[in-house]
Design a protein around this motif. Structure first.
Motif, short mmCIF file in Angstrom:
data_model
loop_
_atom_site.label_atom_id
_atom_site.label_comp_id
_atom_site.label_asym_id
_atom_site.label_seq_id
_atom_site.Cartn_x
_atom_site.Cartn_y
_atom_site.Cartn_z
N PRO A 247 0.83 -1.21 0.00
CA PRO A 247 0.00 0.00 0.00
C PRO A 247 0.86 1.25 0.00
N ARG A 248 0.24 2.35 -0.43
CA ARG A 248 1.00 3.59 -0.57
C ARG A 248 1.45 4.12 0.78
N HIS A 249 0.62 3.96 1.83
CA HIS A 249 1.02 4.49 3.12
C HIS A 249 2.15 3.69 3.76
N LEU A 250 2.40 2.47 3.28
CA LEU A 250 3.52 1.68 3.79
C LEU A 250 4.77 1.82 2.92
N GLN A 251 4.61 2.33 1.69
CA GLN A 251 5.77 2.50 0.83
C GLN A 251 6.70 3.61 1.31
N LEU A 252 6.19 4.53 2.13
CA LEU A 252 7.00 5.64 2.59
C LEU A 252 7.90 5.27 3.76
N LEU A 253 7.72 4.08 4.34
CA LEU A 253 8.53 3.68 5.48
C LEU A 253 9.93 3.30 5.03
N GLN A 254 10.91 3.67 5.84
CA GLN A 254 12.31 3.36 5.54
C GLN A 254 12.71 2.05 6.20
N LYS A 255 13.89 1.59 5.84
CA LYS A 255 14.40 0.34 6.37
C LYS A 255 14.72 0.51 7.86
N TYR A 256 14.41 -0.54 8.64
CA TYR A 256 14.66 -0.63 10.08
C TYR A 256 13.75 0.30 10.90
N GLU A 257 12.79 0.98 10.30
CA GLU A 257 11.85 1.76 11.08
C GLU A 257 10.82 0.84 11.71
N VAL A 258 10.38 1.18 12.92
CA VAL A 258 9.45 0.35 13.68
C VAL A 258 8.05 0.94 13.54
N LEU A 259 7.15 0.17 12.93
CA LEU A 259 5.77 0.63 12.74
C LEU A 259 5.00 0.46 14.04
N ASP A 260 4.32 1.54 14.46
CA ASP A 260 3.51 1.49 15.67
C ASP A 260 2.06 1.12 15.33
N THR A 261 1.42 1.86 14.46
CA THR A 261 0.05 1.58 14.06
C THR A 261 -0.23 2.33 12.78
N VAL A 262 -1.41 2.07 12.21
CA VAL A 262 -1.86 2.76 11.00
C VAL A 262 -3.22 3.36 11.30
N VAL A 263 -3.34 4.67 11.13
CA VAL A 263 -4.57 5.38 11.44
C VAL A 263 -5.08 6.09 10.19
N GLN A 264 -6.34 6.46 10.25
CA GLN A 264 -6.96 7.23 9.18
C GLN A 264 -7.28 8.63 9.70
N VAL A 265 -6.85 9.63 8.96
CA VAL A 265 -7.00 11.03 9.36
C VAL A 265 -7.95 11.70 8.37
N GLN A 266 -8.91 12.43 8.89
CA GLN A 266 -9.87 13.15 8.07
C GLN A 266 -9.40 14.59 7.89
N ILE A 267 -9.31 15.04 6.64
CA ILE A 267 -8.86 16.39 6.32
C ILE A 267 -10.07 17.18 5.86
N ASN A 268 -10.35 18.26 6.55
CA ASN A 268 -11.48 19.13 6.21
C ASN A 268 -10.95 20.32 5.42
N TYR A 269 -11.55 20.58 4.24
CA TYR A 269 -11.13 21.67 3.39
C TYR A 269 -12.04 22.89 3.52
N GLY A 270 -13.07 22.80 4.29
CA GLY A 270 -13.95 23.95 4.46
C GLY A 270 -15.36 23.63 3.98
N GLU A 271 -16.18 24.65 4.03
CA GLU A 271 -17.57 24.46 3.64
C GLU A 271 -17.68 24.25 2.13
N GLY A 272 -18.56 23.34 1.74
CA GLY A 272 -18.78 23.07 0.33
C GLY A 272 -17.84 22.06 -0.29
N ILE A 273 -16.78 21.70 0.43
CA ILE A 273 -15.80 20.73 -0.10
C ILE A 273 -15.86 19.48 0.76
#
Length: 648
Positions: A247-273
């Motif tokens: 997956p794309r969110h795991l492709q950004l991890l570097q070698k020997y980095e320790v993964l803690d968890t994977v979360v989903q973040v909601q980004i609000n762009y304002g009214e109407g979007i």
């Protein structure tokens, strides 16, 4: 007996529960010992109740059972089995007791979720409420009573409790090919399908794209972790996880980095979007960053931290330390002890005592060396050092000058050698141009030199003292020589034209058979060589043409070449191909009769010219279209017109 003394020995898992476990609730609960009992007598009236009333009884029985089982499970401190039974005098009584028992069950459940240390003390009030919820007097129609069958239902602990109380093993998952690490703790008896599901939920990826390997062996869903892997209690193991699609969110991890968890973040762009959900992989930090403050937006109530919490800390460069020297270089210390190994003393001669002075040595003091003398000595030594240094510099300068002079002389010699080679090559080229002319410029030089020689000889004859008859005879001899020289030049020109024609034909056929070259924009990547069907066809025709030009061949080899040429041209039906096939058959017949090669030169030359015309025709050699000087529509080609039956 107090509430703290009430206890039930823990029961083994899978063993049947005791016949009548009783909890002593103290002196107040002593008169009613049947209330906390798990065995309740059921009357026949309850058994013979209508179906509608009988259906209302099980909820009340379940709630009463829960109310009685909860305090006993807390007092025992282990999984126990309860016997659900409820007094059922009639259906109406069961309906009235249902809400009271439900409240008691809720209190028992809340007591179960509490601290384990308070379980024994809280069991008494729960038992008292369960006792008050039961009817105080037996049912009015005292019928023959019978005991309800015992139903054993084990009380299952929550999953969190099972995980915390069981023995676990630490697993280090290495996700390939990115190489990041994920740590987890599971029970040894867990199945691999649960491990696959845990990783799939944590990584937020498809379960089918995941493979777990242990020492190169694939672990299947039906495998058990403890059976496939040698596990040490409270130990750790290492497993490799291969993802077919990362997956794309795991492709950004570097070698020997320790993964803690994977979360989903909601980004609000304002009214109407519409908002956007972004999956983010959280990595355990290697360094702890201190809180440096921040601010809160007054309108959006968003909190912003200091920038140092979002960037990597800068590496502090060590401050330069002052130079430190050894104590030996600062003090006049003693490197070794001056204490002698034997005692020494002084003894003077006296009357009655004679001392041997034969081994004594007499020392005289030297001339006193003052500080002025030391300064003068230093100046003298400095002059000597300066003389040596200046001599060394002078010798180095002289050596460098000699080296420079030698280098200049070597370069001059190389330049002279290069010029001499160029002059020699030019001279050889001029001689070659006159002995073996090849180009029109070479023949122009010969004609110019011949004309200059004729003019010079004519001038000599004209200025000579010979009479007119002798001069005419000399001019006749000069004309004969000039004629012979012109004939020689013409022979060389004919020979050069033939050789040039052969080389031109060979170069043209080689260009047709050459591969295509694709050059890359980056010179470091080199270039790409491409072979097309047209270039392959041209290469085959080139090989056949070169085979026809060979002179020293046996009869079998010549017949083999003729056979290949016949097969190549017979694919097309036209006057040209029919004539080539006819010449091939004629030469094969003559070879079989034993004719000499000299008698076949004309036939072979004609065949070579016709096959060359075949190779230069685009209908037979598609690559020849790129080497045509005159367009095909302006060229008359009667021999190349294909028959109607020929398949292109």
């Amino acid at each position: 007996m107090s509430a703290e003394d009430a206890s039930i020995p823990p029961a083994d898992e899978g063993a049947p529960a005791p016949a009548e476990p009783v909890v002593d609730a103290g002196p107040e609960a002593a008169p009613t010992e049947e209330a906390p009992s798990t065995e309740v007598e059921a009357t026949p009236a309850a058994e013979e109740a209508p179906p509608a009333e009988a259906e209302a009884t099980p909820p009340a029985e379940a709630e009463a059972t829960t109310a009685e089982e909860a305090p006993r499970a807390e007092g025992a401190g282990a999984d126990t089995e309860a016997e659900p039974a409820t007094p059922a005098p009639d259906a109406d009584g069961a309906k009235e007791e249902a809400p009271q028992l439900s409240e008691t069950a809720l209190e028992a459940q809340s007591t179960t979720d509490g601290d384990a240390t308070a379980v024994g003390a809280e069991s008494t009030p729960v038992t008292e409420e369960a006792k008050e919820a039961l009817p105080s007097s037996p049912p009015s129609p005292p019928a023959v009573t019978q005991k309800a069958p015992k139903v054993q239902e084990p009380i299952k602990a929550p999953p969190s409790m099972m995980e915390t109380t069981s023995v676990g093993v630490d697993i280090k998952f290495i996700v390939l090919p990115e190489g990041f690490v994920y740590l987890d703790r599971v029970t040894p008896t867990i199945s691999m399908v649960d491990v696959y599901n845990r990783l799939s939920n944590t990584f937020r990826c498809d379960r089918r794209n995941m493979k777990i390997l242990y020492r190169g062996n694939l672990l299947m869903d039906e495998d058990v972790l403890g059976e496939k892997i040698d596990i040490v209690v409270d130990g750790h193991i290492m497993l490799n996880v291969e993802l077919d699609y990362m997956p794309r969110h795991l492709q950004l991890l570097q070698k020997y980095e320790v993964l803690d968890t994977v979360v989903q973040v909601q980004i609000n762009y304002g009214e109407g979007i519409p908002p956007k959900m972004v999956t983010v992989a959280v990595v355990k930090g290697f360094q702890h960053k201190q809180y440096m403050g921040g601010f809160r937006h007054k309108k959006t109530e968003s909190e912003y931290h200091h920038a140092v919490a979002q960037t990597d800390p800068k590496k502090k460069e060590p401050k330069p330390k002052p130079p430190c020297y050894s104590r030996v270089t600062q003090t006049a210390g003693i490197t070794r002890s001056q204490q002698t190994k034997r005692e020494a003393w002084t003894q003077m001669a006296r009357p009655g005592l004679e001392i041997d002075i034969s081994a004594d040595q007499l020392y005289h003091p030297k001339q006193y060396f003052s500080a002025k003398d030391l300064h003068g000595l230093r100046i003298l030594k400095c002059i000597v050092l300066q003389a040596h240094v200046r001599g060394w510099k002078a010798r180095r300068l002289a050596r460098s000058m000699r080296d420079e002079e030698d280098r200049i002389k070597a370069e001059q010699r190389k330049e002279e050698e290069r010029r001499r080679k160029i002059h020699e090559q030019k001279r050889q080229r001029e001689i070659e141009r006159r002995t073996h002319p090849r180009t029109p410029a070479d023949f122009a030089i010969l004609y110019n030199e011949l004309e200059a020689w004729r003019l010079q000889e004519s001038k000599k004859i004209k200025e000579s003292n010979m009479d007119d008859s002798e001069k005419a005879l000399a001019r006749q001899e000069l004309l004969k020589k000039e004629t012979r020289l012109l004939q020689t030049i013409d022979k060389l020109q004919i020979k050069a034209n033939a050789e040039n024609k052969k080389e031109k034909t060979k170069a043209e056929l080689s260009a047709m058979a050459a591969h295509k070259t694709w050059y890359n924009s980056n010179p470091e990547l080199g270039h790409t060589i491409v072979e097309t069907p047209f270039t392959v066809r041209a290469k085959e025709l080139l090989d056949l043409y070169n085979g026809l030009q060979l002179k020293v061949l046996s009869v079998d080899e010549r017949l083999d070449i003729l056979l290949h040429v016949k097969w190549s041209v017979k694919e097309f039906e036209c006057p040209l191909t029919r004539e080539i096939v006819e010449l091939i058959d004629r030469e094969a017949d003559l070879l079989n009769r034993g004719r000499k090669d000299k008698s076949l030169e004309g036939l072979r030359k004609r065949m070579s010219n016709l096959f060359l015309q075949f190779c230069e025709t685009p209908e037979f050699n598609p690559e020849a279209i790129n080497h045509q000087r005159v367009p095909l529509e302006f060229t008359s080609r009667p021999l190349v017109k294909l028959d109607a039956t020929t398949k292109r």
